[in-house]
Structure formats: structure tokens, C-alpha cells
Design an enzyme around this catalytic site. Structure first.
Site, PDB file in Angstrom:
ATOM      1  NE  ARG A 173      -3.507  -2.491   0.095  1.00 22.49           N
ATOM      2  CZ  ARG A 173      -3.044  -3.566  -0.581  1.00 22.49           C
ATOM      3  NH1 ARG A 173      -1.989  -3.469  -1.368  1.00 22.49           N
ATOM      4  NH2 ARG A 173      -3.641  -4.714  -0.493  1.00 22.49           N
ATOM      5  CB  SER A 223      -9.003  -1.388   4.811  1.00 22.39           C
ATOM      6  OG  SER A 223      -9.702  -2.558   4.502  1.00 22.39           O
ATOM      7  CD  GLU A 293      -5.197   0.755   2.661  1.00 15.37           C
ATOM      8  OE1 GLU A 293      -5.049  -0.273   3.350  1.00 15.37           O
ATOM      9  OE2 GLU A 293      -5.904   0.807   1.648  1.00 15.37           O
TER      10      GLU A 293
HETATM   11  C1  LIG Z   1     -15.449   0.475  -0.435  1.00 15.94           C
HETATM   12  C2  LIG Z   1     -13.964   0.574  -0.663  1.00 15.94           C
HETATM   13  C3  LIG Z   1     -13.224  -0.585  -0.874  1.00 15.94           C
HETATM   14  C4  LIG Z   1     -11.841  -0.514  -1.073  1.00 15.94           C
HETATM   15  N1  LIG Z   1     -11.137  -1.686  -1.287  1.00 15.94           N
HETATM   16  C5  LIG Z   1      -9.800  -1.613  -1.501  1.00 15.94           C
HETATM   17  C6  LIG Z   1      -9.042  -2.814  -1.726  1.00 15.94           C
HETATM   18  O1  LIG Z   1      -9.568  -3.910  -1.757  1.00 15.94           O
HETATM   19  N2  LIG Z   1      -7.706  -2.686  -1.914  1.00 15.94           N
HETATM   20  C7  LIG Z   1      -7.077  -1.469  -1.911  1.00 15.94           C
HETATM   21  O2  LIG Z   1      -5.864  -1.417  -2.103  1.00 15.94           O
HETATM   22  N3  LIG Z   1      -7.762  -0.331  -1.694  1.00 15.94           N
HETATM   23  C8  LIG Z   1      -9.107  -0.381  -1.492  1.00 15.94           C
HETATM   24  N4  LIG Z   1      -9.809   0.782  -1.281  1.00 15.94           N
HETATM   25  C9  LIG Z   1      -9.076   2.067  -1.229  1.00 15.94           C
HETATM   26  C10 LIG Z   1      -8.939   2.785  -2.584  1.00 15.94           C
HETATM   27  O3  LIG Z   1      -9.962   2.425  -3.483  1.00 15.94           O
HETATM   28  C11 LIG Z   1      -7.591   2.540  -3.220  1.00 15.94           C
HETATM   29  O4  LIG Z   1      -6.526   2.902  -2.373  1.00 15.94           O
HETATM   30  C12 LIG Z   1      -7.433   3.315  -4.542  1.00 15.94           C
HETATM   31  O5  LIG Z   1      -6.243   2.912  -5.157  1.00 15.94           O
HETATM   32  C13 LIG Z   1      -7.409   4.831  -4.376  1.00 15.94           C
HETATM   33  O6  LIG Z   1      -7.564   5.413  -5.660  1.00 15.94           O
HETATM   34  P1  LIG Z   1      -8.275   6.832  -5.866  1.00 15.94           P
HETATM   35  O7  LIG Z   1      -8.268   7.116  -7.319  1.00 15.94           O
HETATM   36  O8  LIG Z   1      -9.595   6.841  -5.203  1.00 15.94           O
HETATM   37  O9  LIG Z   1      -7.253   7.763  -5.136  1.00 15.94           O
HETATM   38  P2  LIG Z   1      -7.559   8.976  -4.143  1.00 15.94           P
HETATM   39  O10 LIG Z   1      -8.209   8.437  -2.911  1.00 15.94           O
HETATM   40  O11 LIG Z   1      -8.254  10.064  -4.852  1.00 15.94           O
HETATM   41  O12 LIG Z   1      -6.086   9.442  -3.818  1.00 15.94           O
HETATM   42  C14 LIG Z   1      -5.201   8.606  -3.092  1.00 15.94           C
HETATM   43  C15 LIG Z   1      -3.787   9.145  -3.318  1.00 15.94           C
HETATM   44  O13 LIG Z   1      -3.422   8.864  -4.659  1.00 15.94           O
HETATM   45  C16 LIG Z   1      -2.925  10.049  -5.278  1.00 15.94           C
HETATM   46  N5  LIG Z   1      -3.243   9.999  -6.698  1.00 15.94           N
HETATM   47  C17 LIG Z   1      -4.469   9.855  -7.250  1.00 15.94           C
HETATM   48  N6  LIG Z   1      -4.362   9.870  -8.610  1.00 15.94           N
HETATM   49  C18 LIG Z   1      -3.051  10.022  -8.892  1.00 15.94           C
HETATM   50  C19 LIG Z   1      -2.299  10.148 -10.106  1.00 15.94           C
HETATM   51  N7  LIG Z   1      -2.878  10.121 -11.325  1.00 15.94           N
HETATM   52  N8  LIG Z   1      -0.948  10.315 -10.017  1.00 15.94           N
HETATM   53  C20 LIG Z   1      -0.336  10.370  -8.806  1.00 15.94           C
HETATM   54  N9  LIG Z   1      -0.991  10.276  -7.630  1.00 15.94           N
HETATM   55  C21 LIG Z   1      -2.330  10.097  -7.668  1.00 15.94           C
HETATM   56  C22 LIG Z   1      -3.643  11.185  -4.574  1.00 15.94           C
HETATM   57  O14 LIG Z   1      -2.911  12.394  -4.663  1.00 15.94           O
HETATM   58  C23 LIG Z   1      -3.710  10.666  -3.139  1.00 15.94           C
HETATM   59  O15 LIG Z   1      -2.535  10.963  -2.448  1.00 15.94           O
HETATM   60  C24 LIG Z   1     -11.188   0.735  -1.076  1.00 15.94           C
HETATM   61  C25 LIG Z   1     -11.946   1.921  -0.869  1.00 15.94           C
HETATM   62  C26 LIG Z   1     -13.318   1.840  -0.684  1.00 15.94           C
HETATM   63  C27 LIG Z   1     -14.100   3.104  -0.510  1.00 15.94           C
END
Ligand SMILES: Cc1cc2nc3c(=O)[nH]c(=O)nc-3n(C[C@H](O)[C@H](O)[C@H](O)COP(=O)(O)OP(=O)(O)OC[C@H]3O[C@@H](n4cnc5c(N)ncnc54)[C@H](O)[C@@H]3O)c2cc1C
Length: 300
Positions: A173, A223, A293
Site C-alpha cells: 500500500r 480499510s 492507510e
Molecule cells: C469500499 C472501498 C473498498 C476498497 N477496497 C480496496 C481494496 O480492496 N484494496 C485497496 O488497495 N484499496 C481499497 N480501497 C481504497 C482505494 O480504493 C484505493 O486505495 C485506490 O487505489 C485509491 O484510488 P483513488 O483514485 O480513489 O485515489 P484517491 O483516494 O483520490 O487518492 C489517493 C492518493 O493517490 C494520489 N493519486 C491519485 N491519482 C493520482 C495520479 N494520477 N498520479 C499520482 N498520484 C495520484 C492522490 O494524490 C492521493 O494521495 C477501497 C476503498 C473503498 C471506498
């Protein structure tokens, strides 16, 4: 010149929202306003925005799908950049190339339809491709690190580079993307030819597990805590008898102890207070530090 005037010189004014409510862009449905919420549509616009922000020291925050962040109630100053217009997904041999604003769920479904195996683990992760790379997102034994071949990024000086997967120091992560100041534009996943029915069966099974165990009916950020070495965060929280306990409108899910849900119009302050309560109680009962996380952004 004002920030707005400068931004209007860089991108289409219709792609700049002023005082945009960030609760409309986060999975927890929390957070105050962004001064400027910008959605560029070309790589050149992204480069220009970064150069402008660096040159003037205007604060700059990148948001994906907002599924792993909590934005505080005071919102985010300066520019919030969203790559939601970068949605393309294509195939090249046994590779899937996805732009950073595409949902990784859609990249996973695209791979299924192309009879390519390797992205099944991502079929229920609600983030973008860029956010998934940043977090090295993973589930049920798979993670981005297993199949990422390379990515196209913009560096903090606004220059575009293609970097191989090992340049991102992907680990549980985490990555070095924040430290390096990279913006991911596109990711190339190296997959293998597979059988449609077998790939689909794996994805259906993972979807069933997710839907039966996670409180998907409430806004959350998934999580909240990383897995502490030798433990499971959810089990520690469950054994601390914290499920159902809350502050304001936020509470520890009764369905999955690792989730904190926005049950009833919570504020970000409620949500963060529940995170801190869980960390305190688990430390007091088991002596274990729970590391977040989820990222917390913005101001009170
Ligand atoms: C119901 C639910 C279930 C989930 N299940 C999982 C799971 O099974 N496994 C898991 O790993 N995660 C899970 N997550 C967490 C989340 O979906 C992941 O961590 C996902 O990768 C975050 O992506 P995001 O686009 O929403 O990023 P954001 O939450 O918008 O941002 C997270 C970080 O990524 C950075 N970021 C975003 N886009 C870019 C880019 N293009 N370039 C550089 N940096 C960037 C942002 O600046 C920020 O620091 C879950 C979340 C929810 C709500």
C-alpha cells in the site's frame, strides 16, 4: 495576475470550478471546498498547471476517485487537480494500457473482455488507475506491483517520462510517487492470455466476498488502517469491542471492523475522531500501533 486568470490562460474556463464541494468527489462524502477544482483534458494542460503551481507556489493537490482520502471540513486551498477526463483503456498485444483517470475496475473488466488474466484482483477496488498505482492497491492476494510494467508520468518540473515499474518502489500500500512529486498519466499492465469463463469466475467470487463482507451501503474509504505486521487490523478492532461505536455521524462498521462508515451526515472531524479513538483503544488493549492507510488532506 489572480490564480483564476492564470488558470483561464492554461485550460478551458469551463473546466475550472470555483469553491467546489469536495464531498461530491470523495467516497466518504466528507470534506469542505476546493478553491479551484480543475479537470484538464490534455497532457499539455497538466504540464502547464504543474509548471504554474511550482513557479508561483500556489498549493496543488491531486485527487483521483477520492476513495482513499479524507478531506477535512475546511477544504483544500489552491488548486485541486482531477484527471477524470483521462479515461482511455486500450490493448497492445497482451498488455492493457489505461489512462490514469479510468477506474481500475474498468481496466479489470476490459481485460476480462479481452480474455486477459492478471487484473482480476482489482475488479472491486473503487479507485482510479493513478490512485491504484500511488497506493499499490491490492486485494485477495494480488496487487498492482504484480502486473505493472511501466507508467507514463509528469514530474514536478512538468516533464513527461515513461518509467518502468521498479522506479516506483511499490510495496504494501505504498509507492514513492508522493515523495517524487509524480503525476501518473497512464499505466501499462502486463497480462497473459486466459480463458474468459475462468477469469470471470474469479471476479465473480471476489465480488461476492466483497459484497458479503463490506458495508458498501454506507460511504466509507474502505480499510482505514494498514495490516500491522503479525496482526489483522479488523480483528484487533473487533476484539477491542469497537464495532458500532462512533462519534457524531461516523462509526466503526458493525459489518467489517476495518471500515469506518459515514452513517449519518458525519463531518470529517467526526470521522477523524473515530480513527483516533480506534488507534488509542487498540494501542491501550494490545499495544499495537495502527497506521492509517487512508490519507488525510486539507484544513480544519
Ligand atoms: C469500499 C472501498 C473498498 C476498497 N477496497 C480496496 C481494496 O480492496 N484494496 C485497496 O488497495 N484499496 C481499497 N480501497 C481504497 C482505494 O480504493 C484505493 O486505495 C485506490 O487505489 C485509491 O484510488 P483513488 O483514485 O480513489 O485515489 P484517491 O483516494 O483520490 O487518492 C489517493 C492518493 O493517490 C494520489 N493519486 C491519485 N491519482 C493520482 C495520479 N494520477 N498520479 C499520482 N498520484 C495520484 C492522490 O494524490 C492521493 O494521495 C477501497 C476503498 C473503498 C471506498
Amino acid at each position: 495576475m489572480s490564480i483564476l486568470k492564470e488558470l483561464r490562460n492554461i485550460i478551458n474556463p469551463e473546466h475550472i470550478l470555483i469553491d467546489e464541494e469536495l464531498k461530491n468527489h470523495t467516497y466518504t462524502k466528507l470534506g469542505g471546498k476546493a478553491d479551484f477544482f480543475v479537470t484538464p483534458s490534455t497532457v499539455e494542460e497538466v504540464q502547464e498547471i504543474i509548471r504554474y503551481a511550482n513557479h508561483t507556489s500556489v498549493p496543488f493537490t491531486l485527487l483521483g476517485n477520492g476513495s482513499n482520502v479524507i478531506v477535512k471540513d475546511g477544504g483544500i486551498r489552491g488548486i485541486v487537480l482531477s484527471l477524470k477526463k483521462f479515461l482511455g483503456i486500450r490493448r497492445d498485444g497482451e498488455k492493457v494500457i489505461a489512462e490514469s483517470g479510468a477506474r481500475i475496475i474498468d481496466a479489470s473488466r476490459f481485460a476480462l473482455n479481452e480474455h486477459l488474466t492478471g487484473l482480476e484482483f482489482a475488479c472491486g477496488i473503487p479507485g482510479t488507475v493513478g490512485g491504484a498505482l500511488y497506493m499499490n492497491a491490492g486485494a485477495y492476494g494480488g496487487e498492482v506491483k504484480d502486473c505493472l510494467e511501466s507508467a507514463l508520468i509528469v514530474d514536478s518540473a512538468g516533464a513527461v517520462h515513461r518509467l518502468s515499474a521498479d522506479a516506483f518502489n511499490l510495496a504494501y500500500r505504498t509507492s514513492n510517487i508522493a515523495e517524487k512529486g509524480y503525476i501518473v498519466l497512464e499505466a501499462t499492465f502486463s497480462l497473459e492470455a486466459g480463458d474468459f469463463d475462468e477469469i470471470k469466475a474469479v471476479m465473480d467470487d471476489l465480488t461476492y466476498k466483497r459484497e458479503s463482507k463490506q458495508p458498501l451501503e454506507y460511504p466509507s474509504c474502505g480499510s482505514v488502517f494498514k495490516r500491522p505486521p503479525g496482526y489483522f487490523a479488523g480483528k484487533l478492532i473487533q476484539d477491542s469491542e469497537l464495532q458500532g461505536k462512533g462519534i457524531g455521524g461516523a462509526e466503526v462498521s458493525t459489518k467489517h471492523a476495518g471500515f469506518i462508515v459515514n452513517k449519518n451526515n458525519a463531518t470529517a472531524s467526526d470521522y477523524i475522531s473515530v480513527i483516533e479513538m480506534v488507534q488509542r483503544e487498540v494501542k491501550a488493549k494490545f499495544g499495537v500501533d495502527l497506521e492509517r492507510e487512508v490519507r488525510i488532506l486539507g484544513e480544519d
